[in-house]
Design a protein around this motif. Structure first.
Motif, mmCIF file in Angstrom:
data_model
loop_
_atom_site.group_PDB
_atom_site.id
_atom_site.type_symbol
_atom_site.label_atom_id
_atom_site.label_comp_id
_atom_site.label_asym_id
_atom_site.label_seq_id
_atom_site.Cartn_x
_atom_site.Cartn_y
_atom_site.Cartn_z
ATOM 1 N N GLY A 174 0.797 -1.218 0.000
ATOM 2 C CA GLY A 174 0.000 0.000 0.000
ATOM 3 C C GLY A 174 0.831 1.270 0.000
ATOM 4 O O GLY A 174 1.900 1.348 0.613
ATOM 5 N N ILE A 175 0.352 2.260 -0.712
ATOM 6 C CA ILE A 175 1.062 3.528 -0.806
ATOM 7 C C ILE A 175 0.031 4.611 -1.124
ATOM 8 O O ILE A 175 -0.883 4.395 -1.900
ATOM 9 N N ALA A 176 0.159 5.754 -0.457
ATOM 10 C CA ALA A 176 -0.825 6.824 -0.700
ATOM 11 C C ALA A 176 -0.272 8.165 -0.256
ATOM 12 O O ALA A 176 0.646 8.239 0.572
ATOM 13 N N PHE A 177 -0.827 9.202 -0.837
ATOM 14 C CA PHE A 177 -0.444 10.561 -0.465
ATOM 15 C C PHE A 177 -1.597 11.269 0.225
ATOM 16 O O PHE A 177 -2.751 11.085 -0.127
ATOM 17 N N TYR A 178 -1.257 12.113 1.178
ATOM 18 C CA TYR A 178 -2.236 13.044 1.717
ATOM 19 C C TYR A 178 -1.499 14.365 1.894
ATOM 20 O O TYR A 178 -0.586 14.471 2.721
ATOM 21 N N GLY A 179 -1.852 15.348 1.069
ATOM 22 C CA GLY A 179 -1.079 16.585 1.063
ATOM 23 C C GLY A 179 0.348 16.257 0.674
ATOM 24 O O GLY A 179 0.577 15.596 -0.345
ATOM 25 N N ASP A 180 1.287 16.667 1.449
ATOM 26 C CA ASP A 180 2.680 16.353 1.155
ATOM 27 C C ASP A 180 3.192 15.208 2.010
ATOM 28 O O ASP A 180 4.397 15.007 2.139
ATOM 29 N N THR A 181 2.275 14.495 2.614
ATOM 30 C CA THR A 181 2.690 13.345 3.415
ATOM 31 C C THR A 181 2.468 12.065 2.632
ATOM 32 O O THR A 181 1.396 11.849 2.053
ATOM 33 N N LEU A 182 3.491 11.280 2.610
ATOM 34 C CA LEU A 182 3.441 10.012 1.882
ATOM 35 C C LEU A 182 3.340 8.874 2.885
ATOM 36 O O LEU A 182 4.094 8.811 3.852
ATOM 37 N N PHE A 183 2.380 7.998 2.669
ATOM 38 C CA PHE A 183 2.230 6.829 3.534
ATOM 39 C C PHE A 183 2.579 5.599 2.707
ATOM 40 O O PHE A 183 2.049 5.421 1.606
#
Lengths: 245, 130
Positions: A174-183
Protein backbone atom coordinates in the motif's frame (compact mmCIF):
# COMPACT_ATOMS: atom_id res chain seq x y z
CA UNK A 1 -13.08 -66.03 -27.43
CA UNK A 2 -15.27 -65.10 -24.47
CA UNK A 3 -12.20 -64.07 -22.54
CA UNK A 4 -11.01 -61.90 -25.43
CA UNK A 5 -14.40 -60.16 -25.68
CA UNK A 6 -14.44 -59.66 -21.91
CA UNK A 7 -10.93 -58.18 -22.02
CA UNK A 8 -11.81 -55.89 -24.91
CA UNK A 9 -15.00 -54.81 -23.17
CA UNK A 10 -13.12 -54.10 -19.95
CA UNK A 11 -10.49 -52.13 -21.85
CA UNK A 12 -13.14 -50.09 -23.66
CA UNK A 13 -14.95 -49.45 -20.37
CA UNK A 14 -11.80 -48.28 -18.62
CA UNK A 15 -10.91 -46.05 -21.59
CA UNK A 16 -14.39 -44.50 -21.49
CA UNK A 17 -14.07 -43.91 -17.75
CA UNK A 18 -10.73 -42.17 -18.14
CA UNK A 19 -12.08 -40.04 -21.00
CA UNK A 20 -15.06 -38.96 -18.92
CA UNK A 21 -13.05 -38.23 -15.85
CA UNK A 22 -10.59 -35.93 -17.48
CA UNK A 23 -11.03 -33.10 -19.86
CA UNK A 24 -7.55 -32.57 -21.20
CA UNK A 25 -7.25 -29.20 -22.83
CA UNK A 26 -4.39 -28.09 -24.96
CA UNK A 27 -4.02 -24.39 -25.60
CA UNK A 28 -4.95 -23.44 -29.12
CA UNK A 29 -6.64 -20.58 -30.87
CA UNK A 30 -10.08 -21.94 -30.13
CA UNK A 31 -9.87 -22.32 -26.40
CA UNK A 32 -7.47 -19.53 -25.48
CA UNK A 33 -9.09 -16.40 -24.12
CA UNK A 34 -7.46 -13.37 -22.64
CA UNK A 35 -9.86 -10.78 -21.40
CA UNK A 36 -9.49 -8.94 -18.12
CA UNK A 37 -11.74 -8.74 -15.13
CA UNK A 38 -14.30 -5.93 -15.57
CA UNK A 39 -13.55 -2.72 -13.66
CA UNK A 40 -15.29 0.59 -13.14
CA UNK A 41 -14.66 4.07 -11.85
CA UNK A 42 -17.04 6.88 -10.98
CA UNK A 43 -15.69 10.36 -11.66
CA UNK A 44 -17.63 13.60 -12.12
CA UNK A 45 -20.79 12.92 -14.07
CA UNK A 46 -19.40 9.89 -15.70
CA UNK A 47 -18.64 6.29 -15.27
CA UNK A 48 -15.52 4.79 -16.80
CA UNK A 49 -15.96 1.11 -17.47
CA UNK A 50 -13.52 -1.56 -18.54
CA UNK A 51 -15.64 -4.43 -19.82
CA UNK A 52 -12.77 -6.89 -20.21
CA UNK A 53 -11.59 -5.57 -23.59
CA UNK A 54 -12.32 -1.87 -23.92
CA UNK A 55 -12.41 1.13 -21.66
CA UNK A 56 -15.43 3.33 -22.34
CA UNK A 57 -17.01 6.49 -21.04
CA UNK A 58 -20.63 6.48 -19.86
CA UNK A 59 -22.70 9.43 -18.80
CA UNK A 60 -24.52 9.12 -15.49
CA UNK A 61 -26.70 12.22 -15.69
CA UNK A 62 -29.69 10.07 -16.61
CA UNK A 63 -31.16 7.24 -14.55
CA UNK A 64 -29.07 4.64 -16.27
CA UNK A 65 -25.53 4.98 -17.59
CA UNK A 66 -25.49 5.97 -21.26
CA UNK A 67 -22.60 5.05 -23.52
CA UNK A 68 -20.67 8.11 -24.73
CA UNK A 69 -17.53 6.80 -26.39
CA UNK A 70 -14.80 4.26 -26.34
CA UNK A 71 -11.62 5.58 -24.74
CA UNK A 72 -9.12 2.79 -25.10
CA UNK A 73 -8.68 -0.70 -26.50
CA UNK A 74 -6.83 -3.07 -24.26
CA UNK A 75 -5.13 -5.87 -26.13
CA UNK A 76 -4.22 -9.13 -24.47
CA UNK A 77 -3.80 -7.79 -20.96
CA UNK A 78 -5.66 -9.06 -17.96
CA UNK A 79 -4.44 -6.79 -15.21
CA UNK A 80 -6.20 -3.52 -15.76
CA UNK A 81 -6.76 -0.88 -13.13
CA UNK A 82 -8.77 2.33 -13.21
CA UNK A 83 -7.67 5.03 -10.81
CA UNK A 84 -9.02 8.46 -10.01
CA UNK A 85 -6.14 10.92 -9.71
CA UNK A 86 -8.10 14.05 -8.87
CA UNK A 87 -11.46 15.55 -9.83
CA UNK A 88 -10.56 15.81 -13.52
CA UNK A 89 -7.89 13.19 -14.10
CA UNK A 90 -7.95 9.44 -14.09
CA UNK A 91 -5.56 6.72 -15.16
CA UNK A 92 -5.97 3.41 -16.92
CA UNK A 93 -3.07 1.23 -15.90
CA UNK A 94 -2.20 -2.11 -17.43
CA UNK A 95 0.75 -4.44 -17.14
CA UNK A 96 2.60 -2.57 -19.88
CA UNK A 97 1.31 0.97 -19.99
CA UNK A 98 -0.44 3.79 -18.24
CA UNK A 99 -2.86 6.13 -19.98
CA UNK A 100 -3.89 9.35 -18.31
CA UNK A 101 -7.13 11.08 -19.23
CA UNK A 102 -8.35 14.58 -18.49
CA UNK A 103 -11.98 15.58 -18.24
CA UNK A 104 -12.96 18.80 -19.96
CA UNK A 105 -16.66 19.39 -19.41
CA UNK A 106 -18.35 16.37 -20.94
CA UNK A 107 -15.32 15.50 -23.01
CA UNK A 108 -12.55 13.14 -22.02
CA UNK A 109 -9.13 13.63 -23.58
CA UNK A 110 -6.14 11.33 -23.53
CA UNK A 111 -3.20 13.40 -22.34
CA UNK A 112 -0.51 10.79 -21.86
CA UNK A 113 -0.01 7.17 -22.78
CA UNK A 114 3.30 5.74 -21.72
CA UNK A 115 4.50 2.28 -22.53
CA UNK A 116 7.16 1.13 -20.11
CA UNK A 117 8.04 4.75 -19.70
CA UNK A 118 9.29 4.61 -16.16
CA UNK A 119 9.71 1.07 -15.03
CA UNK A 120 10.22 -1.72 -17.47
CA UNK A 121 9.60 -4.32 -14.85
CA UNK A 122 5.97 -3.90 -13.99
CA UNK A 123 4.90 -7.13 -12.46
CA UNK A 124 1.28 -6.11 -12.44
CA UNK A 125 -0.94 -3.18 -12.97
CA UNK A 126 -0.94 -2.61 -9.24
CA UNK A 127 2.51 -1.12 -9.59
CA UNK A 128 1.42 1.19 -12.33
CA UNK A 129 -1.53 2.00 -10.17
CA UNK A 130 0.66 3.16 -7.38
CA UNK A 131 2.92 5.20 -9.56
CA UNK A 132 0.10 7.25 -10.97
CA UNK A 133 -1.71 7.41 -7.70
CA UNK A 134 0.55 9.98 -6.23
CA UNK A 135 0.13 12.73 -8.70
CA UNK A 136 -3.43 12.81 -7.49
CA UNK A 137 -2.44 14.23 -4.19
CA UNK A 138 0.73 16.14 -4.76
CA UNK A 139 0.06 17.38 -8.26
CA UNK A 140 3.71 18.17 -8.84
CA UNK A 141 5.25 14.82 -8.30
CA UNK A 142 4.74 11.30 -9.35
CA UNK A 143 5.73 8.28 -7.41
CA UNK A 144 5.91 4.86 -8.93
CA UNK A 145 6.17 1.82 -6.83
CA UNK A 146 8.81 -0.57 -7.98
CA UNK A 147 9.87 -3.76 -6.41
CA UNK A 148 10.54 -3.26 -3.55
CA UNK A 149 11.51 0.41 -3.53
CA UNK A 150 9.30 3.41 -3.78
CA UNK A 151 10.56 5.96 -6.25
CA UNK A 152 9.49 9.56 -6.22
CA UNK A 153 9.26 11.41 -9.48
CA UNK A 154 8.69 15.00 -10.26
CA UNK A 155 6.48 15.60 -13.24
CA UNK A 156 6.15 18.67 -15.38
CA UNK A 157 3.07 20.03 -17.10
CA UNK A 158 3.65 17.64 -20.02
CA UNK A 159 3.79 14.71 -17.63
CA UNK A 160 7.48 14.19 -18.23
CA UNK A 161 9.02 12.50 -15.23
CA UNK A 162 12.28 12.93 -13.43
CA UNK A 163 13.24 10.65 -10.62
CA UNK A 164 14.18 12.65 -7.56
CA UNK A 165 14.28 10.18 -4.67
CA UNK A 166 13.97 6.55 -3.65
CA UNK A 167 12.78 4.97 -0.44
CA UNK A 168 14.51 1.65 -0.37
CA UNK A 169 13.13 -1.62 0.89
CA UNK A 170 9.58 -0.54 1.02
CA UNK A 171 7.30 -3.54 0.97
CA UNK A 172 5.76 -3.17 -2.46
CA UNK A 173 2.31 -2.83 -1.00
CA UNK A 174 0.00 0.00 0.00
CA UNK A 175 1.06 3.53 -0.81
CA UNK A 176 -0.82 6.82 -0.70
CA UNK A 177 -0.44 10.56 -0.47
CA UNK A 178 -2.24 13.04 1.72
CA UNK A 179 -1.08 16.59 1.06
CA UNK A 180 2.68 16.35 1.15
CA UNK A 181 2.69 13.35 3.41
CA UNK A 182 3.44 10.01 1.88
CA UNK A 183 2.23 6.83 3.53
CA UNK A 184 3.82 3.57 2.51
CA UNK A 185 4.05 0.06 3.76
CA UNK A 186 7.51 -0.29 5.30
CA UNK A 187 7.96 -1.99 8.67
CA UNK A 188 4.26 -1.50 9.13
CA UNK A 189 2.84 1.76 7.87
CA UNK A 190 5.31 4.63 7.66
CA UNK A 191 4.74 8.33 7.11
CA UNK A 192 7.16 10.56 5.22
CA UNK A 193 7.01 14.30 4.63
CA UNK A 194 8.13 15.46 1.20
CA UNK A 195 10.28 18.56 1.43
CA UNK A 196 10.57 21.29 -1.19
CA UNK A 197 12.93 19.12 -3.23
CA UNK A 198 10.54 16.18 -2.94
CA UNK A 199 12.96 14.36 -0.68
CA UNK A 200 11.16 12.10 1.78
CA UNK A 201 11.80 12.82 5.45
CA UNK A 202 10.76 10.01 7.75
CA UNK A 203 8.18 11.07 10.35
CA UNK A 204 6.97 7.99 12.14
CA UNK A 205 5.63 4.52 11.66
CA UNK A 206 3.16 2.09 13.17
CA UNK A 207 4.47 -1.43 13.32
CA UNK A 208 2.74 -4.73 12.77
CA UNK A 209 0.38 -3.71 10.00
CA UNK A 210 0.95 -4.98 6.49
CA UNK A 211 -0.92 -2.56 4.28
CA UNK A 212 -2.04 -4.10 1.03
CA UNK A 213 -3.81 -0.89 0.10
CA UNK A 214 -4.17 2.46 1.83
CA UNK A 215 -7.13 4.78 1.38
CA UNK A 216 -7.16 8.20 3.01
CA UNK A 217 -10.11 10.25 4.10
CA UNK A 218 -9.03 13.43 5.85
CA UNK A 219 -6.56 12.23 8.43
CA UNK A 220 -8.06 8.77 8.66
CA UNK A 221 -6.25 5.93 6.95
CA UNK A 222 -8.27 2.92 5.89
CA UNK A 223 -5.70 0.20 5.63
CA UNK A 224 -6.52 -3.02 3.87
CA UNK A 225 -4.61 -5.86 5.48
CA UNK A 226 -4.60 -9.61 4.86
CA UNK A 227 -6.79 -9.95 7.97
CA UNK A 228 -9.32 -7.26 7.15
CA UNK A 229 -9.53 -3.53 7.63
CA UNK A 230 -7.58 -1.35 10.05
CA UNK A 231 -8.34 2.30 10.70
CA UNK A 232 -5.49 4.54 11.71
CA UNK A 233 -5.62 8.21 12.62
CA UNK A 234 -2.63 10.34 11.61
CA UNK A 235 -2.59 13.47 13.72
CA UNK A 236 0.20 15.70 15.02
CA UNK A 237 2.69 13.50 13.20
CA UNK A 238 1.62 10.47 15.19
CA UNK A 239 -0.27 7.34 14.27
CA UNK A 240 -3.03 5.95 16.42
CA UNK A 241 -4.64 2.63 15.66
CA UNK A 242 -8.38 3.12 16.11
CA UNK A 243 -9.93 -0.17 15.14
CA UNK A 244 -9.56 -3.42 13.28
CA UNK A 245 -12.30 -5.41 11.61
CA UNK B 1 -21.39 -21.16 -12.48
CA UNK B 2 -24.88 -19.97 -11.79
CA UNK B 3 -28.07 -20.02 -13.82
CA UNK B 4 -29.22 -16.78 -15.37
CA UNK B 5 -32.33 -16.92 -13.18
CA UNK B 6 -30.30 -17.34 -10.01
CA UNK B 7 -28.00 -14.48 -11.01
CA UNK B 8 -30.97 -12.19 -11.64
CA UNK B 9 -32.42 -13.04 -8.22
CA UNK B 10 -29.14 -12.96 -6.35
CA UNK B 11 -29.03 -9.39 -5.00
CA UNK B 12 -29.95 -9.60 -1.34
CA UNK B 13 -29.02 -7.73 1.79
CA UNK B 14 -27.85 -10.29 4.30
CA UNK B 15 -26.68 -10.10 7.91
CA UNK B 16 -23.07 -9.03 8.46
CA UNK B 17 -20.45 -11.56 7.47
CA UNK B 18 -16.80 -11.93 8.25
CA UNK B 19 -14.69 -9.55 6.21
CA UNK B 20 -12.40 -11.82 4.22
CA UNK B 21 -10.05 -10.74 1.45
CA UNK B 22 -11.86 -7.51 0.79
CA UNK B 23 -10.17 -5.79 -2.12
CA UNK B 24 -11.69 -2.39 -2.53
CA UNK B 25 -12.97 0.09 0.01
CA UNK B 26 -15.12 3.09 -0.87
CA UNK B 27 -16.62 5.54 1.56
CA UNK B 28 -19.77 7.57 1.39
CA UNK B 29 -20.25 9.84 4.37
CA UNK B 30 -19.82 7.66 7.42
CA UNK B 31 -20.42 4.44 5.56
CA UNK B 32 -17.69 2.16 4.26
CA UNK B 33 -18.41 -0.23 1.40
CA UNK B 34 -15.89 -3.06 1.13
CA UNK B 35 -15.94 -5.42 -1.83
CA UNK B 36 -15.17 -9.06 -1.40
CA UNK B 37 -14.39 -10.06 -4.99
CA UNK B 38 -16.92 -12.38 -6.64
CA UNK B 39 -18.98 -12.58 -3.42
CA UNK B 40 -20.47 -9.22 -2.49
CA UNK B 41 -20.13 -5.93 -0.67
CA UNK B 42 -19.80 -5.46 3.09
CA UNK B 43 -21.49 -2.35 4.49
CA UNK B 44 -19.93 -0.79 7.57
CA UNK B 45 -21.25 2.08 9.70
CA UNK B 46 -18.19 4.14 10.49
CA UNK B 47 -19.67 7.02 12.47
CA UNK B 48 -17.28 6.07 15.20
CA UNK B 49 -14.01 4.89 13.59
CA UNK B 50 -12.96 3.51 16.93
CA UNK B 51 -15.94 1.21 16.89
CA UNK B 52 -17.13 0.53 13.34
CA UNK B 53 -20.28 -1.54 13.07
CA UNK B 54 -20.88 -4.00 10.27
CA UNK B 55 -24.41 -3.34 9.04
CA UNK B 56 -24.66 -6.23 6.66
CA UNK B 57 -23.56 -7.80 3.43
CA UNK B 58 -24.96 -7.15 -0.02
CA UNK B 59 -24.86 -10.49 -1.77
CA UNK B 60 -23.52 -9.87 -5.29
CA UNK B 61 -22.07 -13.15 -6.62
CA UNK B 62 -19.69 -12.48 -9.49
CA UNK B 63 -18.94 -8.89 -8.45
CA UNK B 64 -15.58 -7.76 -9.83
CA UNK B 65 -15.72 -4.02 -9.16
CA UNK B 66 -18.07 -1.32 -8.00
CA UNK B 67 -18.48 2.45 -7.81
CA UNK B 68 -20.63 4.80 -5.76
CA UNK B 69 -22.82 7.56 -7.15
CA UNK B 70 -25.04 9.28 -4.61
CA UNK B 71 -27.23 6.56 -3.17
CA UNK B 72 -26.41 4.25 -6.05
CA UNK B 73 -23.97 1.39 -6.07
CA UNK B 74 -22.96 0.51 -9.61
CA UNK B 75 -21.29 -2.84 -10.02
CA UNK B 76 -19.94 -5.26 -12.55
CA UNK B 77 -21.64 -8.54 -11.70
CA UNK B 78 -20.22 -11.27 -13.89
CA UNK B 79 -21.29 -10.27 -17.42
CA UNK B 80 -23.89 -7.76 -16.22
CA UNK B 81 -23.81 -4.14 -15.18
CA UNK B 82 -26.12 -3.54 -12.24
CA UNK B 83 -27.25 -0.66 -10.09
CA UNK B 84 -28.27 -1.11 -6.49
CA UNK B 85 -29.88 1.63 -4.49
CA UNK B 86 -28.56 1.86 -0.95
CA UNK B 87 -31.10 3.75 1.12
CA UNK B 88 -32.28 3.53 4.71
CA UNK B 89 -30.07 0.55 5.33
CA UNK B 90 -31.58 -1.49 2.56
CA UNK B 91 -30.25 -2.55 -0.81
CA UNK B 92 -32.54 -2.78 -3.82
CA UNK B 93 -31.65 -3.70 -7.37
CA UNK B 94 -32.67 -0.81 -9.64
CA UNK B 95 -31.54 -2.07 -13.02
CA UNK B 96 -29.56 -4.77 -14.71
CA UNK B 97 -27.93 -4.58 -18.13
CA UNK B 98 -27.40 -8.17 -19.10
CA UNK B 99 -24.32 -9.31 -21.01
CA UNK B 100 -22.72 -5.90 -20.71
CA UNK B 101 -19.23 -7.19 -19.89
CA UNK B 102 -17.02 -9.86 -21.35
CA UNK B 103 -17.21 -13.17 -19.57
CA UNK B 104 -14.72 -13.69 -16.75
CA UNK B 105 -11.81 -15.57 -18.24
CA UNK B 106 -10.04 -18.34 -16.33
CA UNK B 107 -6.77 -17.56 -14.54
CA UNK B 108 -4.77 -19.65 -17.04
CA UNK B 109 -6.72 -18.27 -20.01
CA UNK B 110 -7.64 -21.76 -21.19
CA UNK B 111 -11.34 -22.48 -21.52
CA UNK B 112 -12.16 -26.16 -21.23
CA UNK B 113 -14.80 -27.82 -23.37
CA UNK B 114 -16.98 -28.21 -20.28
CA UNK B 115 -17.23 -24.44 -20.02
CA UNK B 116 -17.46 -23.91 -23.75
CA UNK B 117 -20.23 -26.41 -24.26
CA UNK B 118 -22.29 -25.52 -21.22
CA UNK B 119 -25.95 -24.55 -21.57
CA UNK B 120 -26.52 -20.90 -22.49
CA UNK B 121 -28.40 -20.40 -19.24
CA UNK B 122 -25.26 -20.81 -17.11
CA UNK B 123 -23.18 -17.76 -16.21
CA UNK B 124 -19.65 -17.79 -14.81
CA UNK B 125 -19.48 -15.93 -11.51
CA UNK B 126 -16.11 -17.03 -10.23
CA UNK B 127 -13.03 -19.04 -11.06
CA UNK B 128 -11.36 -21.15 -8.42
CA UNK B 129 -7.80 -22.29 -8.99
CA UNK B 130 -7.35 -25.99 -8.21
Amino acid sequence: MKTLIKTLFLFAFCFALVSCEDDPVQPNENNYVNVGTPKMLSIGNMLVIYDGENVSQYSTVTNQPVFVKKLLDIFYEKEVALKKLDDIHFAVATESSTAIFEIDGNNVNLIDHSFFSICNNFAAAQNAFARVHHSAFSNSNYCPETNPDVEIFERDAQWNLTQVATIIEAENAGIAFYGDTLFICKNGVSAYALDALLQPQFITNIAGIYAEEITIKNNLLLVQTPEGLSQIRFKNKQFKLLSEI
Amino acid sequence: MMSRNELNQSIKFLPAQQLINAEKYLTKGDTIFAMQPFEGIHVIDNQNPEMPVQLGFINVPGVSDFALKGTKILANQSVDLIEIEWKNSSANLKFRKENFNKELSPPDNIVSSIVKNRPDSLVIVKWIEK
